[in-house]
Every structure is written in C-alpha cells, then in structure tokens.
Design an enzyme around this catalytic site. Structure first.
Site, PDB file in Angstrom:
ATOM      1  N   ARG A  51       0.808  -1.221   0.000  1.00  0.00           N
ATOM      2  CA  ARG A  51       0.000   0.000   0.000  1.00  0.00           C
ATOM      3  C   ARG A  51       0.843   1.273   0.000  1.00  0.00           C
ATOM      4  O   ARG A  51       0.429   2.307  -0.521  1.00  0.00           O
ATOM      5  CB  ARG A  51      -0.922   0.020   1.225  1.00  0.00           C
ATOM      6  N   HIS A 179      10.540 -22.661   4.949  1.00  0.00           N
ATOM      7  CA  HIS A 179      11.916 -22.413   4.491  1.00  0.00           C
ATOM      8  C   HIS A 179      12.901 -23.465   5.004  1.00  0.00           C
ATOM      9  O   HIS A 179      13.987 -23.602   4.460  1.00  0.00           O
ATOM     10  CB  HIS A 179      12.369 -20.992   4.841  1.00  0.00           C
ATOM     11  N   LYS A 183      16.669 -25.651   3.034  1.00  0.00           N
ATOM     12  CA  LYS A 183      18.053 -25.684   3.528  1.00  0.00           C
ATOM     13  C   LYS A 183      18.837 -26.797   2.845  1.00  0.00           C
ATOM     14  O   LYS A 183      18.315 -27.889   2.610  1.00  0.00           O
ATOM     15  CB  LYS A 183      18.050 -25.878   5.056  1.00  0.00           C
ATOM     16  N   HIS A 241       7.898 -26.755  10.814  1.00  0.00           N
ATOM     17  CA  HIS A 241       9.314 -27.083  10.587  1.00  0.00           C
ATOM     18  C   HIS A 241       9.712 -28.455  11.149  1.00  0.00           C
ATOM     19  O   HIS A 241      10.303 -29.279  10.460  1.00  0.00           O
ATOM     20  CB  HIS A 241      10.228 -26.025  11.207  1.00  0.00           C
ATOM     21  N   LYS A 336      12.870 -20.933  22.569  1.00  0.00           N
ATOM     22  CA  LYS A 336      13.564 -19.647  22.475  1.00  0.00           C
ATOM     23  C   LYS A 336      14.436 -19.464  23.708  1.00  0.00           C
ATOM     24  O   LYS A 336      14.215 -20.120  24.731  1.00  0.00           O
ATOM     25  CB  LYS A 336      12.533 -18.518  22.407  1.00  0.00           C
TER      26      LYS A 336
END
Ligand code: NAP
Length: 488
Positions: A51, A179, A183, A241, A336
């Site tokens: 936009r 993704h 790899k 994943h 994490k």
C-alpha cells in the site's frame, strides 16, 4: 568447488508485501544473490507491491538499502547492484481495495513469462489477493502463488484457507513455503538416505534406538510478542518445521524424486504418528536473564501478558506406528532463549548386540548428526580403538562432513529462500507443502493443544540460556536416554 548455476526461464515475480520485513530481510537479498550468481534472466522482473505510496525509483532505493543491510551484497559492485535494480519495479496496491490492480494487470499482461505471486503479507490477506488476482485476470492456469506461514492456526482454519485458495488456483499452482525445506542439509538428508547403500538398510527400528530433532534459538520473542503469544512453539515451529524434518527422516523411499511421490511419502508419516500422551509433552516459558532483566525480560513480560499460558519451549516424545518405526521413539524439542542457536537431527543407533571387548572398553553407539544451522553438515560418530598402548579401549570419533569445508564457500551461499523462489520459477513443488500435508499436520497437532488447554496446564519457567525445562530432561531420563547437548 564452484556451484553450478542452472538458469531459469524468464519470469515476473510480484512480491505482495514488498515493503515488509520478510521481503526486505530475505526475499530481495536472496533474489539479488541469484542475480549475482547469473541465474536471473535479463528479462526477469521483480515487482514489489504494497500500500505504501512509492514509485519504482523509491522502491529500488528501499531494495538497495535492504540488500545492503541484510547481507545480500557480498563483494558485488555498485554497477551490479544497479543492473539488478533496473529489473525491479513497484506498484502501490491495496489487497482489500481497487487501488493499483489495473496498474499491475497492465504490467503482467501478455508477457509470455513465468508469472509468480509471492503472498508475503498477513495470512488474513491471502484470500483477498487470490480473489483479486482472479478478478483482474492474473490467475491464469500457469500462474503460481507462494504462500507464507502460518498456514492456519488449526485444522479448521487450514481447511478454510485451502478451500479459499482452491477456489482460484489449482493445487499445482500453490507453493506453501516452509523455508526449512530449502536448507541445503535438508535436501542432503534425502541424498544421504536415498543415494547411499550404507544407511538405508539400518534405517529402521531394528537398528535405530531413537531420533532427536532439536531446533534451538537464543533469541526471545523480540518485537513479535503479541503474534507469538497467540501461537506458541507448537504452532510456530513444531506443526510445520519440526514435522517436516520428521517426515523427511522417517519417510519410505519415494519411487522417484518428484513432488507428489515425495509428498505422498511424507503424508503417510504424518498419518502414522501416534497421538502424544500428556506425560510425553513438556512446555516451558523462559525466565528473565539474571542481571539483564530489563533488556531480556521473562516471557510474560516480553509478550505483555502476566498470565500467558503460551509456551516458548516444547519437548515431546512421539512414535510412528508403521513397520519401519514401531518401537523407535522420536523426541522433538524447540524453544527460544536456549543456550545456543542450533538446529540438528540426531539419529542414535543401537549398541552392538554383544561386545567382544572387556567391560572397561566401554560400549558405544553410532550417532548420525545432521546439522541444519549453523555450520550445515553431517557427522557420523564411529567407534575406534583409542590409539596407543594400554589395551583395547574404545572411543568415538566423528566422520565430519561440514559442507562449507567439503564443498568450498560457495556451497553455503544459497539461502533457503532464494533456492525455494528459484524452485517456484522452475515449477518444482518438491520442497513445498501440499494442502493435504498441512491439514494432516494440524489434525495431529490440534488434539495435543486441546489436551493441555482442557487440562488447564501452565508452562513451567526455564532459565534463559539453558536447554529448556528440567522436566524435558526428565522426559528423556525416564527412557534411559539424554538429549544431545545443544552446541553452536
Ligand atoms: P510485515 O513486515 O508486517 O509486512 C507486511 C506487508 O504487507 C507490508 O509490505 C505491508 O505493506 C503489506 N500490506 C499490509 N496490508 C496490505 C494491504 N491491504 N494490501 C497490500 N499490502 C499490504 O510482515 P512480514 O514479517 O514481512 O511477514 C509477511 C508474511 O510472511 C506473514 O504471513 C508472516 O507470517 C510471514 N513470515 C514472515 C517471516 C519474517 O521473518 N518476517 C518469517 C516467516 C513467515 P504496506 O503497509 O505498505 O501495505
């Protein structure tokens, strides 16, 4: 060793969300690297679309800054960058309105090139984009669309999204990106499994004790707190994943290396996964980093919800109920603020059935470790005699194939995104998730999430910089096993 670059057909790639974070960090720098590598035809165009009111010159400036900031530039000269930018254009467009669509249509009309549309926008806009592409005559049967994750947040929403996209596009035109599948090592996993005689005969419950998949991050939720808290490690990482990695490691050899043959086999793995028992799951939230509480607060502070029950860490054990794997547990773990950034699949083989050596020689297991990041590569631990005098004592030594060392620096330079985008242009869906795969993954994930929600379970805190909750280690210890150390 220099990578072999196979040129792709002329294409036009429209990046919806061309001004966004993903486009700037991954897509544009990745495309620039493909340009430098000589893979982008001179007639190819990259068309940013969002936009923000920009003209093509303004967008080229933004693209140049992104390429410089996010590492796509390497040793390329200013002239090379300019030549790439000459192939970049921009259209100001609103996915929800009329603005800009006529301009895009004009650009895309009758080009005779491959047409690809990358939906690098919030998933709530996927349906709008698909519908408008059709309304404006751009959803012809050769067009391809690339959709980003998350693909739904449960089975119902994934089914709805699949149904919406299917209204306008055939499955053969839809590239659902994960993704991790782009790899280098992930593809090498297939090469190692199916290109060698050595491993496949041992690749089953008779010889494999267990398999571990760890995807560890050192970062916290950062600026994505609000988004992440609605998702959590299970939805954000495991459902896509880690399950994709599990499929590739566990699937039967496909008859051919073609998209549907590979994806059929992956789907069978997902469908053979056992439900996960409540005591085989462990969830955690990271604690603040001692001494750095302001810059590295605990998870709940980071997401702004003092009562959040969302996990930033999960460890679970599952089984695949089929002939090959019955009896071999698969342990998955992701989180994490762990001790190191590392993604690794570890295949731990069984001990030899009998040792001919003295008790104190030690018993060892072969361990095949497939590292996705950092330092992509494959290591096989083999047992040998400890050198020197002093009798027969056994030690493990690694047979190491770090790709950067084995294949030269070029091998490292193809990032997952650029590889996958080139696959889209080539029309190769092998490394993309099919709609039924995504739905099957949610069908397995949903009851796990519903289970802890029904039981009202709250994740336990784990210290930042560690490898997750103490209970996750207990999960392994109960089975007489241990997690492989997370190492950078
Ligand atoms: P972002 O930074 O918020 O960018 C969103 C983009 O969408 C912007 O370019 C925005 O530009 C555009 N946009 C918003 N509303 C629009 C509309 N009505 N019409 C046209 N364009 C519109 O998001 P992102 O991080 O790039 O993520 C994009 C997608 O990739 C999401 O689905 C995300 O889940 C996924 N993803 C991102 C990452 C990552 O590392 N960032 C990783 C994995 C997956 P304007 O405001 O100019 O319109």
């Amino acid at each position: 060793m220099v990578s072999r670059v196979i040129p792709v057909d002329p294409f036009d790639l429209v990046i919806f969300g061309g001004t966004g974070d993903l486009a700037r960090r991954k897509i544009l720098p990745g495309l620039f690297r493909r340009f430098v590598a000589g893979q982008m035809p001179a007639t190819a165009r990259i068309i940013g679309a969002a936009r923000t009111k920009l003209d093509s010159a303004g967008y080229r400036k933004m693209a140049a800054e992104a390429i410089e900031e996010f590492g796509g530039i390497g040793s390329a000269s200013a002239d090379t960058l300019k030549a790439f930018l000459d192939q970049v254009e921009y259209v100001a467009i609103d996915a929800k309105g009329k603005a800009g669509w006529a301009d895009l249509q004009k650009l895309m009309q009758g080009t005779g090139k491959v047409e690809a549309y990358y939906f690098s926008v919030a998933p709530s806009l996927f349906g709008d984009l698909a519908e408008r592409l059709q309304q404006w005559g751009m959803a012809d049967k050769d067009a391809r669309i690339v959709v980003e994750k998350p693909f739904g947040r449960d089975l119902v929403t994934a089914q709805a999204l699949n149904a919406t996209l299917a209204t306008y596009f055939d499955e053969k035109q839809i590239y659902r990106i994960d993704h991790y599948l782009g790899k280098e090592t992930v593809q090498n996993l297939m090469a190692v499994r199916f290109g060698n005689m050595l491993f496949e005969p041992l690749w089953n419950a008779q010889y494999v004790d267990h398999i571990q998949i760890t995807v560890a991050e050192t970062v916290g939720v950062g600026g994505r707190g609000e988004y992440y808290d609605r998702s959590g490690a299970m939805r954000d990482m495991v459902q896509n994943h880690l399950m994709q990695l599990l499929c590739l490691i566990a699937m039967e050899p496909p008859a051919r290396f073609d998209p549907d043959a590979v994806r059929d086999e992956k789907l069978k793995v997902i469908r053979a996964l056992d439900p996960v028992l409540p005591h085989h799951i462990n969830r955690g939230q990271y604690d603040a980093e001692p001494g750095n509480e302001e810059s590295h607060p605990n998870y709940r502070v980071a997401v702004g919800d003092p009562r959040s029950k969302t996990e930033s860490f999960i460890a679970l054990k599952t089984q695949i109920s089929n002939w090959r794997w019955s009896g071999t547990p698969f342990y998955l773990r992701t989180g994490k603020r762990m001790s190191a950034r590392s993604s690794e699949i570890t295949v731990v083989f069984k001990e030899t059935p009998h040792s001919i050596f003295a008790e104190d020689a030690g018993r060892h297991r072969n361990v095949l470790s497939i590292r996705l990041q950092p330092n992509e590569g494959i290591t096989l631990g083999v047992t040998i005699k400890e050198p020197g005098p002093g009798g027969m004592r056994l030690i493990d030594v690694p047979l190491d194939m770090t790709f950067a060392e084995a294949l030269g620096e070029d091998a490292e330079q193809v990032d997952a995104y650029e590889r996958l985008i080139m696959d889209v242009i080539r029309g190769n869906q092998t490394l993309f998730m099919r709609g039924d795969e995504v739905e099957a993954a949610w069908a397995w994930t949903d009851p796990i999430i519903q289970g802890w929600e029904t039981r009202g379970e709250v994740p336990k805190f784990y210290d930042s910089g560690t490898d997750g909750t103490t209970d996750s280690h207990e999960l392994m210890r109960r089975d007489g096993r241990e997690w492989r150390k997370v190492s950078p």
